[in-house]
Scaffold this active site. Structure first.
Site, PDB file in Angstrom:
ATOM      1  N   THR A  35       0.837  -1.195   0.000  1.00  0.00           N
ATOM      2  CA  THR A  35       0.000   0.000   0.000  1.00  0.00           C
ATOM      3  C   THR A  35       0.876   1.249   0.000  1.00  0.00           C
ATOM      4  O   THR A  35       1.965   1.242   0.571  1.00  0.00           O
ATOM      5  CB  THR A  35      -0.888  -0.005   1.264  1.00  0.00           C
ATOM      6  OG1 THR A  35      -1.707  -1.168   1.234  1.00  0.00           O
ATOM      7  CG2 THR A  35      -1.759   1.240   1.346  1.00  0.00           C
ATOM      8  N   SER A  37       2.238   5.310  -1.710  1.00  0.00           N
ATOM      9  CA  SER A  37       2.608   6.086  -2.894  1.00  0.00           C
ATOM     10  C   SER A  37       3.771   5.488  -3.672  1.00  0.00           C
ATOM     11  O   SER A  37       4.026   5.910  -4.810  1.00  0.00           O
ATOM     12  CB  SER A  37       2.957   7.526  -2.480  1.00  0.00           C
ATOM     13  OG  SER A  37       4.030   7.539  -1.559  1.00  0.00           O
ATOM     14  N   ALA A  97       7.998   1.559   2.212  1.00  0.00           N
ATOM     15  CA  ALA A  97       8.344   1.693   3.628  1.00  0.00           C
ATOM     16  C   ALA A  97       8.439   3.171   3.974  1.00  0.00           C
ATOM     17  O   ALA A  97       8.639   4.020   3.106  1.00  0.00           O
ATOM     18  CB  ALA A  97       9.658   0.992   3.943  1.00  0.00           C
ATOM     19  N   ASP A  98       8.276   3.471   5.249  1.00  0.00           N
ATOM     20  CA  ASP A  98       8.375   4.847   5.727  1.00  0.00           C
ATOM     21  C   ASP A  98       9.788   5.180   6.197  1.00  0.00           C
ATOM     22  O   ASP A  98      10.237   6.320   6.069  1.00  0.00           O
ATOM     23  CB  ASP A  98       7.367   5.077   6.849  1.00  0.00           C
ATOM     24  CG  ASP A  98       5.948   4.850   6.374  1.00  0.00           C
ATOM     25  OD1 ASP A  98       5.531   5.505   5.404  1.00  0.00           O
ATOM     26  OD2 ASP A  98       5.243   3.984   6.948  1.00  0.00           O
ATOM     27  N   GLY A 111       0.375   4.597   5.914  1.00  0.00           N
ATOM     28  CA  GLY A 111      -0.944   4.549   5.279  1.00  0.00           C
ATOM     29  C   GLY A 111      -1.968   3.790   6.091  1.00  0.00           C
ATOM     30  O   GLY A 111      -3.070   3.506   5.587  1.00  0.00           O
ATOM     31  N   GLU A 117      -0.240  -5.509   5.965  1.00  0.00           N
ATOM     32  CA  GLU A 117       1.089  -5.490   5.358  1.00  0.00           C
ATOM     33  C   GLU A 117       2.017  -6.477   6.054  1.00  0.00           C
ATOM     34  O   GLU A 117       2.793  -7.176   5.394  1.00  0.00           O
ATOM     35  CB  GLU A 117       1.674  -4.074   5.422  1.00  0.00           C
ATOM     36  CG  GLU A 117       1.030  -3.105   4.435  1.00  0.00           C
ATOM     37  CD  GLU A 117       1.527  -1.686   4.570  1.00  0.00           C
ATOM     38  OE1 GLU A 117       1.353  -0.919   3.607  1.00  0.00           O
ATOM     39  OE2 GLU A 117       2.067  -1.323   5.628  1.00  0.00           O
TER      40      GLU A 117
END
Length: 239
Positions: A35, A37, A97-98, A111, A117
């Protein structure tokens, strides 16, 4: 120099094409799709390689309504982990990943899809991450908030337990919606930061044990192949 959005597309395209060349994406496989961008451009590139005939008969398991809608728009068939043809196991999952540290440990859940996930990633034989260079960090826990998915009725008790672990917690609020963000699973999100870097392995284990915690956004038990696109249009592949 290319923009952050262009880096995300570059990382996604490079990952899909490289994984096809290495035989990790192949016809008839079972693939988990993440999930966000950067994950969505990977879904689009996967569709392009299906359309050009490179691969076929892909079975996808998705981690959110967002990704499910994207797959349906592209005509990629979607299944659940429980479907007989999937049988609870995937060949590969590709996601964003963030934050990613030097040991390829992750923070995910920006998200609010961290529960599915993690289920999908940890059910996969292989795991791949696509990211722009801003996600590549030395230490985790001090900048991008760690998402912790909780049962709503446990909020105060979990907040107090996390405070004892040194975390500052903020209940994630909705945008264009009054009140907290509600995940696809009907839960709430606490975003947690620390004044100093923390051990993600220990925190993943300890936070997961708290009553009321559904899932924590540290991903440390499976180390992915990481594709990081840079502003100079290069892509670092870290295994």
């Amino acid at each position: 120099m290319i923009s952050k959005d262009e880096q995300k597309i570059l990382a996604a395209r490079t990952a899909i094409d490289t994984l096809i060349q290495e035989g990790l994406i192949f016809s008839g496989m079972k693939i988990g799709l993440g999930t966000g961008s950067t994950a969505i451009p990977a879904v689009k590139r996967l569709f392009e390689r299906i359309t050009d005939g490179t691969i076929k008969d892909i079975k996808a398991v998705v981690t959110s309504f967002q990704t499910e809608n994207c797959c349906k728009d592209f005509g990629i068939p979607v299944y659940s982990l429980n479907d007989r043809c999937i049988d609870g196991e995937l060949d590969l999952t590709i996601d964003g990943a963030d934050e990613i540290d030097g040991d390829n440990r992750l923070i995910k859940g920006g998200g609010a899809a961290l529960l599915l996930e993690k289920i999908v990633a940890y059910s996969s034989k292989r795991f791949a991450i696509v990211a722009d260079e801003s996600k590549d960090v030395q230490n985790m826990g001090t900048k991008f908030p760690l998402p912790v998915e909780i049962i709503g009725g446990s909020r105060r008790s979990v907040e107090k337990s996390l405070a004892k672990m040194g975390a500052t917690c903020v209940l994630r609020e909705g945008v264009r919606k009054c009140g907290p963000v509600i995940t696809d699973n009907g839960n709430q999100i606490l975003d947690c930061t620390w004044a100093s870097p923390v051990d993600p392995c220990e925190m993943e284990k300890n936070i997961s044990l708290l009553p009321g915690v559904v899932e924590v956004g540290f991903f440390t038990k499976i180390r992915p192949i990481v594709f990081i696109a840079r502003g100079d249009s290069s892509v670092t592949i870290r295994r």
